[in-house]
Scaffold this motif. Structure first.
Motif, short mmCIF file in Angstrom:
data_model
loop_
_atom_site.label_atom_id
_atom_site.label_comp_id
_atom_site.label_asym_id
_atom_site.label_seq_id
_atom_site.Cartn_x
_atom_site.Cartn_y
_atom_site.Cartn_z
N ILE A 27 0.85 -1.19 0.00
CA ILE A 27 0.00 0.00 0.00
C ILE A 27 0.88 1.23 0.00
CG2 ILE A 27 -1.75 1.30 1.26
CD1 ILE A 27 -2.67 -1.31 2.47
N ALA A 28 0.65 2.08 -0.96
CA ALA A 28 1.41 3.34 -1.04
C ALA A 28 0.45 4.49 -0.88
CB ALA A 28 2.13 3.44 -2.38
N GLY A 29 0.73 5.37 0.03
CA GLY A 29 -0.13 6.54 0.26
C GLY A 29 0.52 7.77 -0.32
N LEU A 30 -0.25 8.54 -1.04
CA LEU A 30 0.26 9.76 -1.64
C LEU A 30 -0.73 10.87 -1.38
CD1 LEU A 30 2.22 11.29 -3.52
CD2 LEU A 30 0.87 10.48 -5.45
N ALA A 31 -0.33 11.88 -0.65
CA ALA A 31 -1.19 13.03 -0.38
C ALA A 31 -0.63 14.23 -1.10
CB ALA A 31 -1.26 13.30 1.12
N LEU A 32 -1.42 14.80 -1.97
CA LEU A 32 -1.01 15.97 -2.72
C LEU A 32 -1.80 17.17 -2.23
CD1 LEU A 32 -1.11 14.42 -6.30
CD2 LEU A 32 0.87 14.69 -4.82
N SER A 33 -1.10 18.23 -1.90
CA SER A 33 -1.77 19.42 -1.42
C SER A 33 -1.98 20.39 -2.56
CB SER A 33 -0.94 20.09 -0.33
OG SER A 33 -1.54 21.28 0.08
N ALA A 34 -3.15 21.04 -2.58
CA ALA A 34 -3.42 22.04 -3.60
C ALA A 34 -2.49 23.22 -3.44
CB ALA A 34 -4.87 22.49 -3.51
N MET A 35 -2.06 23.49 -2.22
CA MET A 35 -1.09 24.54 -1.93
C MET A 35 -0.17 23.98 -0.85
SD MET A 35 -3.94 27.46 -1.87
CE MET A 35 -5.07 27.49 -3.24
N ALA A 36 0.66 24.80 -0.24
CA ALA A 36 1.57 24.30 0.78
C ALA A 36 0.79 23.89 2.03
CB ALA A 36 2.59 25.37 1.14
N GLY A 37 1.17 22.78 2.67
CA GLY A 37 0.50 22.34 3.87
C GLY A 37 -0.65 21.42 3.56
N SER A 38 -1.21 20.79 4.60
CA SER A 38 -2.27 19.82 4.38
C SER A 38 -3.59 20.50 3.99
CB SER A 38 -2.46 18.96 5.62
OG SER A 38 -2.77 19.77 6.73
N VAL A 39 -3.99 21.52 4.72
CA VAL A 39 -5.15 22.31 4.33
C VAL A 39 -4.66 23.75 4.27
CG1 VAL A 39 -7.46 23.06 4.93
CG2 VAL A 39 -6.75 20.73 5.44
N SER A 40 -4.54 24.26 3.06
CA SER A 40 -3.89 25.54 2.87
C SER A 40 -4.87 26.59 2.37
CB SER A 40 -2.75 25.40 1.85
OG SER A 40 -1.84 24.43 2.29
N ALA A 41 -4.48 27.84 2.52
CA ALA A 41 -5.29 28.94 2.01
C ALA A 41 -4.36 30.03 1.47
CB ALA A 41 -6.18 29.50 3.09
N ALA A 42 -4.80 30.67 0.42
CA ALA A 42 -4.04 31.77 -0.17
C ALA A 42 -4.96 32.97 -0.30
CB ALA A 42 -3.50 31.38 -1.55
N THR A 43 -4.49 34.12 0.12
CA THR A 43 -5.27 35.35 0.01
C THR A 43 -5.28 35.81 -1.44
OG1 THR A 43 -4.71 35.99 2.26
CG2 THR A 43 -5.47 37.73 0.80
N ILE A 44 -6.48 36.04 -1.99
CA ILE A 44 -6.57 36.49 -3.38
C ILE A 44 -6.97 37.96 -3.46
CG2 ILE A 44 -7.00 34.21 -4.34
CD1 ILE A 44 -9.97 34.86 -4.39
N TYR A 45 -7.44 38.53 -2.32
CA TYR A 45 -7.75 39.97 -2.28
C TYR A 45 -7.67 40.45 -0.84
CZ TYR A 45 -10.23 44.40 -2.55
OH TYR A 45 -10.57 45.72 -2.45
N GLU A 46 -7.04 41.60 -0.64
CA GLU A 46 -6.94 42.19 0.70
C GLU A 46 -6.71 43.68 0.56
OE1 GLU A 46 -3.78 40.67 3.10
OE2 GLU A 46 -4.79 41.23 4.96
N ASN A 47 -7.48 44.49 1.33
CA ASN A 47 -7.29 45.94 1.25
C ASN A 47 -7.23 46.59 2.63
OD1 ASN A 47 -9.90 45.94 2.19
ND2 ASN A 47 -10.78 47.05 0.45
N GLY A 48 -6.99 45.79 3.69
CA GLY A 48 -6.93 46.34 5.03
C GLY A 48 -8.20 46.10 5.82
N LYS A 49 -9.35 46.15 5.14
CA LYS A 49 -10.63 45.89 5.81
C LYS A 49 -11.31 44.63 5.29
CE LYS A 49 -12.06 50.48 7.35
NZ LYS A 49 -12.30 50.11 8.74
N THR A 50 -10.97 44.23 4.08
CA THR A 50 -11.61 43.08 3.44
C THR A 50 -10.56 42.06 3.06
OG1 THR A 50 -13.36 44.50 2.58
CG2 THR A 50 -13.11 42.34 1.56
N ASN A 51 -10.87 40.78 3.28
CA ASN A 51 -9.96 39.70 2.96
C ASN A 51 -10.74 38.57 2.29
OD1 ASN A 51 -8.56 37.05 3.47
ND2 ASN A 51 -7.01 38.43 4.26
N VAL A 52 -10.29 38.13 1.13
CA VAL A 52 -10.88 37.01 0.41
C VAL A 52 -9.80 35.97 0.18
CG1 VAL A 52 -12.13 36.25 -1.64
CG2 VAL A 52 -12.52 38.56 -0.74
N SER A 53 -10.07 34.72 0.55
CA SER A 53 -9.07 33.67 0.38
C SER A 53 -9.69 32.43 -0.23
CB SER A 53 -8.40 33.33 1.71
OG SER A 53 -9.34 32.81 2.63
N ILE A 54 -8.85 31.62 -0.84
CA ILE A 54 -9.25 30.33 -1.40
C ILE A 54 -8.25 29.30 -0.91
CG2 ILE A 54 -7.95 30.76 -3.53
CD1 ILE A 54 -10.03 29.05 -5.01
#
Length: 200
Positions: free
Chosen positions: A5-32
């Protein structure tokens, strides 16, 4: 018959459950963010016979998050998360895991409305490690779509209030009636305490 049995976990970004900010202006933050997990199974047979190779999904998901500071110290936010299977044809392709809005104030606490992690999950989260305890460790997932109907896991149609008092965390939940699942209503109350030396 030998089994490998071989297990392979691929992350969409860095880390197991990751998030990247796609918009930020000091008061508003949107991430995926999210997680892409694939596990590979290979079973060796006798000679060239009975060999098999299989790919399985390991709880892949995609998440969108939004936060906005309405007035000083008051934040409004929303979370949307879907699970998907990248290796098998599934119907539906995406399944809803989370969908909520919330309001947070450091002094007042936070109020969450919608499909979200339950008050019970605040104390059961430590057993939510499949590689150690399996899926039935705490009864969080009761076999009905992640515990959403019973309100034990990702509770649907729920109203949750959370507040921290120093190291003590309080959560109170009310789950509204749902005729299709024969649920009249539900309620939960949970508490946690975080010590200074790392024990909770």
């Amino acid at each position: 018959m030998n089994k490998v049995i071989a297990g392979l976990a691929l992350s969409a970004m860095a880390g197991s459950v990751s998030a990247a900010t796609i918009y930020e202006n000091g008061k508003t933050n949107v991430s995926i963010g999210g997680y892409l997990g694939i596990e590979a199974f290979y079973q060796a047979g006798y000679g060239d016979k009975d060999k098999s190779f299989e790919l399985q999904d390991r709880a892949s998901r995609i998440r969108f998050a939004f936060e906005h500071e309405m007035v000083q110290n008051w934040i409004a936010g929303a979370q949307l998360e879907w699970g998907f299977n990248p290796v098998e044809k599934a119907d539906p392709l995406f399944t809803n895991r989370l969908g909520n809005i919330y309001f947070n104030n450091d002094s007042f606490g936070s109020i969450w409305v919608g499909k979200q992690w339950s008050a019970y999950y605040d104390i059961a989260v430590w057993t939510d490690q499949f590689w150690k305890f399996g899926g039935d460790a705490s009864g969080t997932y009761d076999g009905r779509n992640g515990g959403d109907e019973s309100g034990m896991g990702r509770a649907d149609e729920a109203l949750v209030y959370r507040k921290s008092f120093g190291g003590f965390g309080l959560a109170a939940q009310y789950q509204f009636e749902n005729d299709s699942s024969a649920r009249d209503y539900g309620y939960q109350l949970s508490g946690t305490y975080d010590f200074d030396f790392g024990l909770s």
